[in-house]
Design an enzyme around this catalytic site. Structure first.
Site, PDB file in Angstrom:
ATOM      1  N   ARG A   8       0.813  -1.234   0.000  1.00 27.77           N
ATOM      2  CA  ARG A   8       0.000   0.000   0.000  1.00 27.77           C
ATOM      3  C   ARG A   8       0.841   1.277   0.000  1.00 27.77           C
ATOM      4  O   ARG A   8       0.351   2.348   0.350  1.00 27.77           O
ATOM      5  CB  ARG A   8      -0.983   0.028   1.163  1.00 27.77           C
ATOM      6  N   LYS A  14       4.979  11.726 -10.930  1.00 29.54           N
ATOM      7  CA  LYS A  14       4.109  10.944 -11.815  1.00 29.54           C
ATOM      8  C   LYS A  14       4.766   9.592 -12.059  1.00 29.54           C
ATOM      9  O   LYS A  14       5.931   9.526 -12.440  1.00 29.54           O
ATOM     10  CB  LYS A  14       3.923  11.649 -13.160  1.00 29.54           C
ATOM     11  N   GLU A  69      13.147  17.777 -23.810  1.00 24.70           N
ATOM     12  CA  GLU A  69      12.397  18.151 -22.593  1.00 24.70           C
ATOM     13  C   GLU A  69      13.022  19.390 -21.937  1.00 24.70           C
ATOM     14  O   GLU A  69      12.317  20.182 -21.320  1.00 24.70           O
ATOM     15  CB  GLU A  69      12.338  16.980 -21.599  1.00 24.70           C
ATOM     16  N   LYS A 104      10.498  22.913 -13.331  1.00 27.41           N
ATOM     17  CA  LYS A 104       9.539  21.845 -13.025  1.00 27.41           C
ATOM     18  C   LYS A 104       9.125  21.890 -11.556  1.00 27.41           C
ATOM     19  O   LYS A 104       7.954  21.703 -11.223  1.00 27.41           O
ATOM     20  CB  LYS A 104      10.109  20.470 -13.398  1.00 27.41           C
ATOM     21  N   GLU A 124      -2.025  18.332 -11.256  1.00 31.83           N
ATOM     22  CA  GLU A 124      -2.398  18.769 -12.607  1.00 31.83           C
ATOM     23  C   GLU A 124      -3.852  19.221 -12.714  1.00 31.83           C
ATOM     24  O   GLU A 124      -4.608  18.785 -13.578  1.00 31.83           O
ATOM     25  CB  GLU A 124      -2.102  17.637 -13.611  1.00 31.83           C
ATOM     26  N   ARG A 145       0.080  22.620 -14.284  1.00 34.78           N
ATOM     27  CA  ARG A 145       0.984  21.506 -14.611  1.00 34.78           C
ATOM     28  C   ARG A 145       0.735  20.962 -16.018  1.00 34.78           C
ATOM     29  O   ARG A 145       1.641  20.403 -16.643  1.00 34.78           O
ATOM     30  CB  ARG A 145       0.876  20.387 -13.564  1.00 34.78           C
ATOM     31  N   ASN A 188       2.884  19.456 -20.550  1.00 35.51           N
ATOM     32  CA  ASN A 188       2.581  18.504 -21.617  1.00 35.51           C
ATOM     33  C   ASN A 188       2.686  19.144 -22.997  1.00 35.51           C
ATOM     34  O   ASN A 188       2.199  18.560 -23.976  1.00 35.51           O
ATOM     35  CB  ASN A 188       1.171  17.927 -21.412  1.00 35.51           C
ATOM     36  N   HIS A 245       3.064  17.006 -26.016  1.00 42.95           N
ATOM     37  CA  HIS A 245       2.860  15.609 -25.624  1.00 42.95           C
ATOM     38  C   HIS A 245       1.608  14.982 -26.229  1.00 42.95           C
ATOM     39  O   HIS A 245       1.589  13.780 -26.467  1.00 42.95           O
ATOM     40  CB  HIS A 245       2.820  15.484 -24.097  1.00 42.95           C
ATOM     41  N   HIS A 274       2.601  11.750 -27.941  1.00 39.42           N
ATOM     42  CA  HIS A 274       2.086  10.433 -27.526  1.00 39.42           C
ATOM     43  C   HIS A 274       1.404   9.726 -28.700  1.00 39.42           C
ATOM     44  O   HIS A 274       1.484   8.497 -28.823  1.00 39.42           O
ATOM     45  CB  HIS A 274       1.102  10.588 -26.362  1.00 39.42           C
ATOM     46  N   HIS A 319      10.702   8.721 -26.825  1.00 48.24           N
ATOM     47  CA  HIS A 319       9.728   9.650 -26.241  1.00 48.24           C
ATOM     48  C   HIS A 319      10.131  11.115 -26.477  1.00 48.24           C
ATOM     49  O   HIS A 319       9.333  11.924 -26.926  1.00 48.24           O
ATOM     50  CB  HIS A 319       9.590   9.362 -24.741  1.00 48.24           C
TER      51      HIS A 319
END
Ligand code: NAD
Ligand code: GLY
Length: 384
Positions: free
Chosen positions: A133, A155, A197, A242, A252, A256, A260, A263, A267, A281
């Site tokens: 957990r 993330k 990036e 960042k 987000e 935030r 992206n 992205h 993606h 990526h």
């Protein structure tokens, strides 16, 4: 200050703080940090043991140094090695990593260590967030991309057949150690993918940093002593950017999402090409950012000259600026890409959300892009 003193000051480790109250943490950026991992980790441990997750490329290069450093600090080390590459960020390898942690009898007090690039950070971070957990973890990012982006902000996640990073958690690390020495073994293509990036932070919110990159980026990527100081500056500036965004909007809810930039397109390119390494990526993000600036220009929001400036700089350093036209399913069409975009996490009530721009350094989000303009932009990008 003498020249040597100036050089030493420029090379000294920098600390960037991610301000998240009790869950806040430091990002250390500099040389020789891997050898000091045990020293940095020790005060954060609940028990004197760590479990290292790494990949098959990084293990022969850096697992021994990391293990020695922990052991020298009196910390027990267990580890698991997964195959290198994006395809490892899946359910099967998540299960494998969790099984290895449980077989080693990891407890709630065991610190997980992600030693590798963004694939390892995302996979090990996800595993840490669900093991028993949730247990603590440390990021030791070994690619430029992971040092400036994926190791910071919490993330975690894996890819599924439906797309990238659609299953995951928010789970902040307790510490990030970005040792710039390890970048010496990184293939140039991977270094460039990380540079995309870095450039993202300039393009989305810091025009002065973008101009600095136009002037110094090629030299920073050239390797050697002189580039080291420039690269370190670029990493610190990226982590500061960042950290500011994550501190203001960890989950987000708004700001935030600007991280992206490129992205949604990126993606879609990645999903269409598969995750076998045909398109990295960071390369997909570079092409995606050019496409986002083109779309913004078509919508009359930003000058077309900004998109040209980005194309020029990316081409000069060796980054791709146009998407691949053929993938495993044959010729790539705008409709194929739009279908991937519809799976994006940023979709709201079925509407696609884009990061658009009013120019370099002035990104914003919008769910208001007419489909014909999107289609035209993609068709133009695919036409080269
Ligand atoms: P990666 O982890 O696959 O690393 C790239 C390659 O370099 C791999 O083959 C790896 O084994 C090798 N490598 C790593 N360090 C090396 C070193 N020092 N020397 C030699 N080889 C080395 O890829 P990446 O570009 O680091 O990360 C991409 C991943 O990061 C993607 O899955 C992306 O979705 C994710 N990501 C996550 C976030 C986030 O916020 N969590 C942000 C951006 C990207
Ligand atoms: N890479 C996007 C984020 O961390 O939010």
């Amino acid at each position: 200050m003498s020249l040597e003193a100036k050089r030493q000051a420029a090379a000294a480790p920098a600390i960037v703080r991610v301000e998240l109250d009790a869950r806040g943490y430091d990002i250390h950026v500099g040389r020789g940090l891997l050898a000091r991992a045990g020293e940095f980790a020790k005060p954060l441990l609940k028990q004197r043991r760590v479990f290292v997750v790494t990949d098959s490329m990084v293990a022969p290069l850096y697992l021994k140094a990391a293990t020695s450093s922990f052991e020298a600090a009196g910390i027990r080390v267990d580890h698991t090695v997964v195959p290198a590459g994006e395809a490892t960020k899946d359910f099967a390898h998540l299960e494998q990593v969790l099984d290895a942690m449980l077989a080693a009898k990891c407890e709630r007090g065991t610190m997980i260590v992600a030693l590798g690039g963004g694939v390892i950070g995302d996979l090990a971070g996800f595993a840490a967030s669900v093991l028993l957990r949730g247990v603590d973890f440390i990021q030791i990012p070994t690619t430029l991309l992971s040092q400036v982006d994926s190791s910071v902000g919490g993330k975690t996640g894996i890819n599924t057949a439906a797309g990238k990073n659609l299953v995951g958690t928010f789970h902040q690390p307790r510490l990030v150690l970005a040792d710039t020495d390890v970048l010496a073994t990184l293939p140039r293509r991977e270094l460039l993918a990380g540079y995309a990036e870095v450039a993202k932070y300039g393009l989305l919110g810091d025009a002065a940093f973008w101009t600095w990159l136009e002037q110094n980026g090629a030299q920073a990527l050239a390797g050697g002593e002189a580039s080291h100081v420039l690269l370190r500056h670029a990493i610190v500036a990226s982590c500061e950017a960042k950290a500011r965004v994550v501190a203001a909007d960890e989950r987000e809810a708004g700001l935030r999402a600007l991280l992206n930039l490129g992205h949604t397109f990126g993606h879609a390119f990645e999903a269409e090409m598969g995750y076998g390494g045909a398109l990295l990526h960071g390369e997909a993000v570079a092409i995606g950012m050019v496409t986002a600036f083109d779309l913004s220009a078509r919508l009359g929001l930003s000058p077309a000259t900004d998109a040209d400036r980005i194309r020029k700089h990316f081409t000069a350093v060796g980054l791709p600026v146009a998407p691949p036209t053929r993938g495993p399913r044959g010729a790539i069409t705008p409709e194929m890409l739009i279908a991937h975009m519809a799976q994006d996490k940023k979709t709201k009530d079925g509407a696609l959300t884009f990061v658009l721009t009013r120019g370099i350094g002035a990104a914003f989000t919008s769910s208001d892009v007419p489909l014909p303009v999107l289609r035209e932009t993609l068709a133009a990008a695919l036409a080269g």
